[in-house]
Design a protein around this motif. Structure first.
Motif, mmCIF file in Angstrom:
data_model
loop_
_atom_site.group_PDB
_atom_site.id
_atom_site.type_symbol
_atom_site.label_atom_id
_atom_site.label_comp_id
_atom_site.label_asym_id
_atom_site.label_seq_id
_atom_site.Cartn_x
_atom_site.Cartn_y
_atom_site.Cartn_z
ATOM 1 N N VAL A 280 8.227 -19.921 7.325
ATOM 2 C CA VAL A 280 9.114 -20.486 8.234
ATOM 3 C C VAL A 280 9.065 -21.464 7.718
ATOM 4 O O VAL A 280 8.271 -22.971 6.704
ATOM 5 C CB VAL A 280 9.257 -21.011 9.332
ATOM 6 N N SER A 281 10.416 -21.887 6.435
ATOM 7 C CA SER A 281 10.911 -22.928 5.674
ATOM 8 C C SER A 281 11.231 -23.718 6.492
ATOM 9 O O SER A 281 12.833 -23.587 6.854
ATOM 10 C CB SER A 281 10.969 -22.172 3.661
ATOM 11 N N TYR A 282 11.827 -24.951 5.364
ATOM 12 C CA TYR A 282 12.596 -25.805 5.281
ATOM 13 C C TYR A 282 13.026 -27.121 3.929
ATOM 14 O O TYR A 282 12.082 -27.178 3.239
ATOM 15 C CB TYR A 282 11.793 -26.917 6.366
ATOM 16 N N TYR B 65 11.170 -29.491 0.406
ATOM 17 C CA TYR B 65 10.782 -28.141 1.088
ATOM 18 C C TYR B 65 9.415 -28.070 1.306
ATOM 19 O O TYR B 65 8.567 -28.390 0.940
ATOM 20 C CB TYR B 65 10.563 -27.576 -0.485
ATOM 21 N N TYR B 66 9.667 -27.511 2.891
ATOM 22 C CA TYR B 66 8.461 -27.311 3.120
ATOM 23 C C TYR B 66 8.682 -25.558 3.432
ATOM 24 O O TYR B 66 9.342 -25.181 4.382
ATOM 25 C CB TYR B 66 7.801 -28.127 4.679
ATOM 26 N N ALA B 67 6.886 -25.090 3.745
ATOM 27 C CA ALA B 67 6.979 -23.845 4.434
ATOM 28 C C ALA B 67 5.257 -23.688 5.180
ATOM 29 O O ALA B 67 4.707 -23.984 4.709
ATOM 30 C CB ALA B 67 7.429 -22.720 3.659
ATOM 31 N N THR C 57 3.118 -21.248 6.362
ATOM 32 C CA THR C 57 2.587 -19.740 6.296
ATOM 33 C C THR C 57 1.675 -19.346 7.053
ATOM 34 O O THR C 57 1.215 -19.596 7.315
ATOM 35 C CB THR C 57 2.803 -19.404 4.464
ATOM 36 N N SER C 58 1.587 -17.716 6.806
ATOM 37 C CA SER C 58 0.409 -16.837 7.738
ATOM 38 C C SER C 58 -0.718 -17.654 7.249
ATOM 39 O O SER C 58 -1.782 -17.559 7.692
ATOM 40 C CB SER C 58 1.080 -15.265 8.004
ATOM 41 N N ASP C 59 -0.766 -17.883 5.667
ATOM 42 C CA ASP C 59 -2.033 -18.125 5.405
ATOM 43 C C ASP C 59 -2.113 -19.323 4.071
ATOM 44 O O ASP C 59 -3.114 -19.768 3.599
ATOM 45 C CB ASP C 59 -1.946 -16.833 3.197
ATOM 46 N N GLY C 60 -1.799 -21.071 5.211
ATOM 47 C CA GLY C 60 -1.755 -21.921 4.566
ATOM 48 C C GLY C 60 -0.101 -22.789 4.803
ATOM 49 O O GLY C 60 0.635 -22.221 5.703
ATOM 50 N N ARG C 61 -0.042 -23.472 3.705
ATOM 51 C CA ARG C 61 1.582 -23.773 3.653
ATOM 52 C C ARG C 61 2.369 -23.948 2.263
ATOM 53 O O ARG C 61 1.102 -24.064 1.388
ATOM 54 C CB ARG C 61 1.290 -25.487 3.816
ATOM 55 N N ASP C 62 3.192 -24.124 2.460
ATOM 56 C CA ASP C 62 3.959 -24.257 0.906
ATOM 57 C C ASP C 62 4.571 -26.210 0.472
ATOM 58 O O ASP C 62 4.881 -26.344 1.685
ATOM 59 C CB ASP C 62 4.956 -23.439 0.226
ATOM 60 N N LEU C 63 4.774 -26.842 -0.175
ATOM 61 C CA LEU C 63 5.235 -28.190 -0.088
ATOM 62 C C LEU C 63 5.681 -27.801 -1.705
ATOM 63 O O LEU C 63 5.132 -28.171 -2.584
ATOM 64 C CB LEU C 63 3.745 -29.177 -0.016
ATOM 65 N N ILE C 64 7.178 -28.929 -1.438
ATOM 66 C CA ILE C 64 7.187 -29.233 -3.081
ATOM 67 C C ILE C 64 7.930 -30.869 -2.560
ATOM 68 O O ILE C 64 9.095 -30.748 -1.284
ATOM 69 C CB ILE C 64 8.619 -28.782 -3.456
ATOM 70 N N VAL C 65 7.513 -32.056 -3.695
ATOM 71 C CA VAL C 65 8.616 -33.439 -2.988
ATOM 72 C C VAL C 65 8.872 -33.308 -4.535
ATOM 73 O O VAL C 65 8.110 -33.840 -5.169
ATOM 74 C CB VAL C 65 7.620 -34.554 -2.746
ATOM 75 N N ASP C 66 10.379 -33.901 -4.569
ATOM 76 C CA ASP C 66 10.787 -34.309 -5.474
ATOM 77 C C ASP C 66 11.625 -35.191 -5.520
ATOM 78 O O ASP C 66 12.550 -34.957 -4.815
ATOM 79 C CB ASP C 66 11.882 -33.424 -6.316
#
Length: 572
Positions: free
Chosen positions: A212-214, A231-233, A235-244
């Motif tokens: 699920v992403s935002y 950007y934040y997601a 996930t079933s195996d962790g998380r994704d992150l982007i900050v700019d």
């Protein structure tokens, strides 16, 4: 700043083909209401009524501001037009008017803070033109232009006209593979309450992971010159992150820039060859950077800048249930860097180059960026590392009938002791556009790339969207590749339901990827085909839907007779 009643919007294809007779009474009335503020020298400016024939020219050269340089800007008026034009009979219907009510127009103060001039300034034509380019790059606008509306002795009134794009988009995707079905669903608002900010909330399910992403983006936080992406997601195996967060070089004359960027994203990396998936692995990409830049030389003809920064690059690879071959070795590079930029301050406004019936701002002349980085073991590197990135482009237009584009790029790293992790790629490209008339065009393109010590996911490929449309994705792999393309393009006047612009193309592609022993010999590939192009006049610039039907003319064994490609790209 004052705001005038709406003046009929027109697409600026000759610079203002309309603001024609239907609009004149409104503007005249506005002029009468403002008469108390005028002196005897003030006259309504009719110079924008350029000939309709000018709209058929490929290159749009405006002379609206001839003889106005240096006049004081007395008033700036804002005309923010809705997605659907109520003055156009084809769009004045109950459905389109209802959609207009659902949409919140971009706020005038949002537009105002992006201009490079204000009331009381001396008019600088180049700043007016650059302000137009800045606005036309915004995803929440489909068009923007600036015109003089009244001229007095020593003073001038300006109008900024913008048309909104449709910002609320449901997104859905589904694909079926041998391992199962992948699907995704998202809702995006690209212009929240007319602020120019965007938010996308999405859900994606694959055979390997769910997320699920935002994704929030603002090109001008709180109407400043600071751009932000969050950007934040989950996930079933962790998380994704982007900050700019950055204060970019907002314009060619912006004196300084600074920013911070961090990324931690994990993706499944499928590897395909000869229409088969030969490997797959999970790729975690981590990148952190801080930088500061200064424009050291700002001239009428060019701008030079220097930037310094510090970066940390990490790539980690993990096996998945579909992994069939060894995964790449992990990489890490921490280094400081310095970058030099040279930009030619020349632009041309064209139409029917990469978009359909829309003004396009194309940089003319030379543009160069060179970044050199170094990091030693003091920065927690396994050994000394050198990093080099080069990007050079040169564009020339000739007689408003020819455009020649060329470029060179290099991206590489060198470790003094490690044998792995020294991947580097350099490439060159050429493109030629010939305009028979306002609709019929020829395009010739050539790309050549060479790589060294490439990890499997970095290998150079051809097939499908990589340039050979008669072959499946990543049909050939190697450390060298070339693609040659000839296209006969047609930009029509067809405007389906006043929503979709239509174009067509006949094409020939030739090329191959080769040079890696494990993939064997690589014959030259070629194909011919036809295609349709669809571009919505109501959504952001850049989304051109390609539908191509191609048939291979060489190396056809084991392939379907026809290959159909459907996808959205940034160019025609």
């Amino acid at each position: 700043m004052s705001k005038t009643p709406a003046v009929g919007f027109c697409t600026r294809l000759g610079l203002v083909v309309s603001l024609l007779s239907p609009a004149l009474p409104v503007v005249a009335e506005t002029a009468e209401l403002a008469a108390a503020e005028d002196d005897a020298s003030c006259e309504f400016f009719y110079g924008y009524r350029e000939k309709i024939a000018d709209a058929k020219r490929t290159r749009i050269d405006s002379h609206l501001f001839d003889n106005l340089q240096g006049k004081t800007i007395r008033h700036i008026q804002f005309n923010t037009r809705p997605v659907f034009d109520e003055d156009d009979p084809a769009e004045n219907n109950s459905l389109y008017l209802f959609l207009n009510k659902l949409h919140v127009n971009t706020r005038p103060h949002v537009i105002a803070t992006q201009l490079l001039f204000k009331e009381g300034d001396s008019l600088d034509v180049k700043r007016v033109q650059e302000s137009e380019r800045i606005l036309r790059k915004r995803a929440y606008l489909t068009n923007a232009y600036i015109v003089p509306v009244k001229v007095c002795t020593g003073q001038v009134d300006l109008m900024v006209v913008t048309q909104d794009s449709w910002a609320l988009e449901p997104q859905f995707s589904v694909s079926k593979e041998s391992e199962g079905t992948n699907s995704g669903l998202a809702i995006a608002d690209g212009n929240i309450l007319g602020s120019g900010n965007s938010l996308t909330i999405g859900y994606e399910q694959t055979t390997e992971r769910n997320l699920v992403s935002y994704d929030f983006r603002s090109p001008h936080v709180f109407n400043s010159q600071i751009a932000t992406r969050l950007y934040y997601a989950d996930t079933s195996d962790g998380r994704d992150l982007i900050v700019d967060v950055a204060h970019p070089f907002y314009s060619l004359s912006t004196p300084w820039s600074a920013g911070f960027y961090t990324q931690d994203v994990t993706l499944d990396q499928p590897i395909r060859h000869m229409d088969e998936e030969i490997n797959e692995f999970s790729h975690q990409s981590m990148y952190n950077q801080v930088y500061f830049g200064k424009a050291t030389d700002v001239q009428e003809t060019h701008t030079q800048r220097w930037l310094i920064g510090f970066a940390n690059e990490e790539d980690n690879f993990f096996a998945t249930p579909e992994t069939l071959q060894p995964v790449p070795e992990n990489r890490k590079s921490v280094y400081s860097w310095v970058e030099y930029q040279y930009l030619a301050n020349r632009f041309g406004v064209f139409k029917n180059i990469y978009q359909i019936q829309r003004p396009e701002d194309i940089a003319i002349g030379s543009n160069l960026a060179v970044r050199f980085g170094y990091g030693g073991t003091l920065f927690d590197n396994p050994d000394d590392v050198y990093r080099l990135l080069v990007d050079y482009t040169y564009t020339r237009d000739i007689d408003a009938r020819h455009i020649l584009e060329s470029g060179f790029n290099f991206d590489g790293a060198y470790h003094t002791q490690l044998k792995k992790g020294n991947s580097r790629v350099w490439g060159t490209n050429l493109a030629y556009h010939y305009f028979e008339d306002e609709k019929r065009r020829w395009y010739v393109g050539f790309e050549y790339e060479v790589g060294q010590d490439l990890a499997q996911h970095e290998e150079l490929t051809v097939g499908d969207i990589t340039g050979l449309r008669g072959y499946p994705s990543d049909y050939q792999r190697g450390d060298q590749r070339y693609v040659f393309t000839i296209e006969r393009r047609y930009f029509s006047d067809i405007h389906i339901f006043n929503l979709l612009r239509l174009g067509a193309v006949i094409f020939f592609d030739m090329g191959k990827a080769w040079g890696l022993e494990q993939y064997g010999s690589s014959p030259t590939l070629s194909n011919v085909g036809i295609g349709l192009r669809f571009s919505s006049s109501k959504v952001k610039i850049g989304n051109v839907v390609h539908i191509d039907l191609a048939t291979p003319t060489s190396a056809k064994n084991g392939l379907d007779k026809y290959q159909i490609t459907i996808g959205a790209q940034q160019k025609f």
